[in-house]
Design a protein around this motif. Structure first.
Motif, PDB file in Angstrom:
ATOM      1  N   MET A   1       0.859  -1.195   0.000  1.00 41.17           N
ATOM      2  CA  MET A   1       0.000   0.000   0.000  1.00 41.17           C
ATOM      3  C   MET A   1       0.893   1.242   0.000  1.00 41.17           C
ATOM      4  N   GLU A   2       0.488   2.194  -0.763  1.00 40.42           N
ATOM      5  CA  GLU A   2       1.269   3.441  -0.814  1.00 40.42           C
ATOM      6  C   GLU A   2       1.148   4.182   0.530  1.00 40.42           C
ATOM      7  N   PHE A   3       2.173   4.873   0.870  1.00 43.49           N
ATOM      8  CA  PHE A   3       2.285   5.517   2.185  1.00 43.49           C
ATOM      9  C   PHE A   3       1.122   6.498   2.408  1.00 43.49           C
TER      10      PHE A   3
ATOM     11  N   LEU B   1       4.588   0.799  14.800  1.00 47.49           N
ATOM     12  CA  LEU B   1       4.556  -0.515  14.163  1.00 47.49           C
ATOM     13  C   LEU B   1       5.901  -0.830  13.515  1.00 47.49           C
ATOM     14  N   SER B   2       6.551   0.198  12.937  1.00 41.92           N
ATOM     15  CA  SER B   2       7.851  -0.033  12.323  1.00 41.92           C
ATOM     16  C   SER B   2       8.905  -0.338  13.373  1.00 41.92           C
ATOM     17  N   ARG B   3       8.793   0.312  14.536  1.00 38.82           N
ATOM     18  CA  ARG B   3       9.751   0.051  15.613  1.00 38.82           C
ATOM     19  C   ARG B   3       9.602  -1.374  16.144  1.00 38.82           C
ATOM     20  N   GLU B   4       8.369  -1.844  16.172  1.00 41.11           N
ATOM     21  CA  GLU B   4       8.139  -3.196  16.676  1.00 41.11           C
ATOM     22  C   GLU B   4       8.311  -4.260  15.571  1.00 41.11           C
ATOM     23  N   SER B   5       8.752  -3.795  14.379  1.00 37.85           N
ATOM     24  CA  SER B   5       9.017  -4.711  13.239  1.00 37.85           C
ATOM     25  C   SER B   5       7.770  -5.444  12.798  1.00 37.85           C
TER      26      SER B   5
ATOM     27  N   ILE C   1       8.697  -0.461   5.632  1.00 42.52           N
ATOM     28  CA  ILE C   1       8.536   0.722   4.795  1.00 42.52           C
ATOM     29  C   ILE C   1       9.673   0.699   3.786  1.00 42.52           C
ATOM     30  N   THR C   2       9.352   0.602   2.501  1.00 47.71           N
ATOM     31  CA  THR C   2      10.359   0.428   1.468  1.00 47.71           C
ATOM     32  C   THR C   2      10.200   1.485   0.388  1.00 47.71           C
TER      33      THR C   2
ATOM     34  N   ILE D   1       6.806   5.763  -1.725  1.00 47.70           N
ATOM     35  CA  ILE D   1       7.079   4.975  -0.522  1.00 47.70           C
ATOM     36  C   ILE D   1       5.920   4.007  -0.351  1.00 47.70           C
ATOM     37  N   TYR D   2       6.263   2.739  -0.083  1.00 45.20           N
ATOM     38  CA  TYR D   2       5.267   1.704   0.108  1.00 45.20           C
ATOM     39  C   TYR D   2       5.412   1.104   1.469  1.00 45.20           C
ATOM     40  N   VAL D   3       4.271   0.590   1.969  1.00 46.34           N
ATOM     41  CA  VAL D   3       4.226  -0.046   3.291  1.00 46.34           C
ATOM     42  C   VAL D   3       3.583  -1.434   3.100  1.00 46.34           C
ATOM     43  N   ARG D   4       4.182  -2.412   3.815  1.00 47.27           N
ATOM     44  CA  ARG D   4       3.629  -3.758   3.771  1.00 47.27           C
ATOM     45  C   ARG D   4       3.871  -4.421   5.142  1.00 47.27           C
ATOM     46  N   LEU D   5       3.170  -5.518   5.332  1.00 45.74           N
ATOM     47  CA  LEU D   5       3.373  -6.260   6.561  1.00 45.74           C
ATOM     48  C   LEU D   5       4.776  -6.913   6.559  1.00 45.74           C
ATOM     49  N   ALA D   6       5.365  -6.956   7.718  1.00 43.87           N
ATOM     50  CA  ALA D   6       6.715  -7.561   7.823  1.00 43.87           C
ATOM     51  C   ALA D   6       6.596  -9.073   7.595  1.00 43.87           C
TER      52      ALA D   6
END
Length: 290
Positions: free
Chosen positions: A239-241, A264-268, A272-273, A281-286
């Motif tokens: 998903m786009e940022f 959420l990014s801190r907890e991995s 965010i790529t 910028i895109y975001v996805r589940l780790a």
């Protein structure tokens, strides 16, 4: 004659004496009103031994306001020319009045003695032969200064008389005072549309100067927004940022949503790529290993 007869005769004589007294004590007046009182008693006629001083009935027919006023009166009364005053005759008349004044009021006569000395000096100078001045012009008339003072005084006196002839408040007329009973019902002035429009514009102007900004406190949960982001990422690979932010709910919601994404990014829990610089910028589940 018996004693009773003598008593009746004496009584009759006393009654006759009371009925007709020897001297008439009734005052000789017409209306019975006294013209004076002496030690509280009415006085109906002047006493025979009343002493009146010779100067008690002295009357001054003319009163003057000063030496110039007297001198001007003597000149105008005899129709003398002010520019050609007969000094001998006027001086004699003036000295006669001053001598009469000295007998009655010495303090008042002192004001006129200086003018008398001046008149005598002018009279003496006119008796002397006239000498020409050093410049060859004729000598000034000794009466010139006196004539100038008389003319100035007469002008001021005439001006004062003209001012006195003007109507004066309290002497010639009175100020009119009228009492007007005011009505109990007040009468208000009429108001037109221009006045109403101006008053309304003034109210609006004052209202703009005083403005209030009410800040409402809204409780937002970061954990709740973390759960919302995870649910939205579960059904999509990427998903786009910018798609993860709902800008219609205001700045506070966007800020809390961004904090939740960082948490959420801190907890991995998310990644965010970006493929290259300045790329989307895109975001996805780790990715979690099994």
């Amino acid at each position: 004659m018996t004693t009773a007869d003598e008593a009746r005769a004496a009584s009759g004589q006393s009654d006759a004496a009371l009925a007709a007294p020897a001297t008439d004590s009734t005052p000789n007046t017409v209306d019975g009103i006294a013209f004076a009182r002496l030690y509280g008693e009415p006085l109906f006629k002047l006493p025979q031994d009343l002493y009146i001083p010779p100067d008690a009935l002295e009357v001054f027919l003319e009163t003057f306001e000063g030496p110039l006023d007297l001198l001007l009166y003597l000149i105008r009364k005899q129709n003398f020319n002010v520019l050609d005053i007969p000094m001998a005759e006027v001086t004699n008349q003036y000295l006669g009045y001053v001598e009469q004044l000295r007998k009655t009021n010495l303090e008042l006569a002192a004001e006129y003695l200086l003018m008398a000395a001046m008149l005598i000096e002018i009279k003496s100078r006119m008796l002397l032969p006239v000498k020409k001045a050093d410049t060859g012009d004729e000598a000034e008339d000794p009466r010139a200064e006196l004539v100038r003072r008389l003319l100035e005084y007469e002008q001021m006196k005439l001006a004062a008389q003209r001012l006195d002839q003007l109507p004066q408040l309290g002497r010639d007329f009175l100020r009119a005072e009228v009492y007007i009973e005011q009505s109990i019902t007040p009468r208000f002035p009429d108001v037109n549309t221009d006045d109403l429009r101006s008053a309304w514009a003034d109210v609006i102007k004052r209202a703009k100067l005083v403005q209030h900004h009410k800040i409402s406190r809204e409780e937002l949960s970061v954990r709740e927004h973390m759960s919302v982001i995870l649910r939205r990422l579960q059904g999509a690979r990427f998903m786009e940022f910018s798609e993860l932010f709902d800008t219609t709910r205001g700045v506070p919601v966007v800020v809390v949503n961004f904090i939740a994404m960082l948490e959420l990014s801190r907890e991995s829990l998310i990644e965010i790529t970006q493929a290259e610089p300045f790329a989307p910028i895109y975001v996805r589940l780790a990715y979690l290993p099994a």
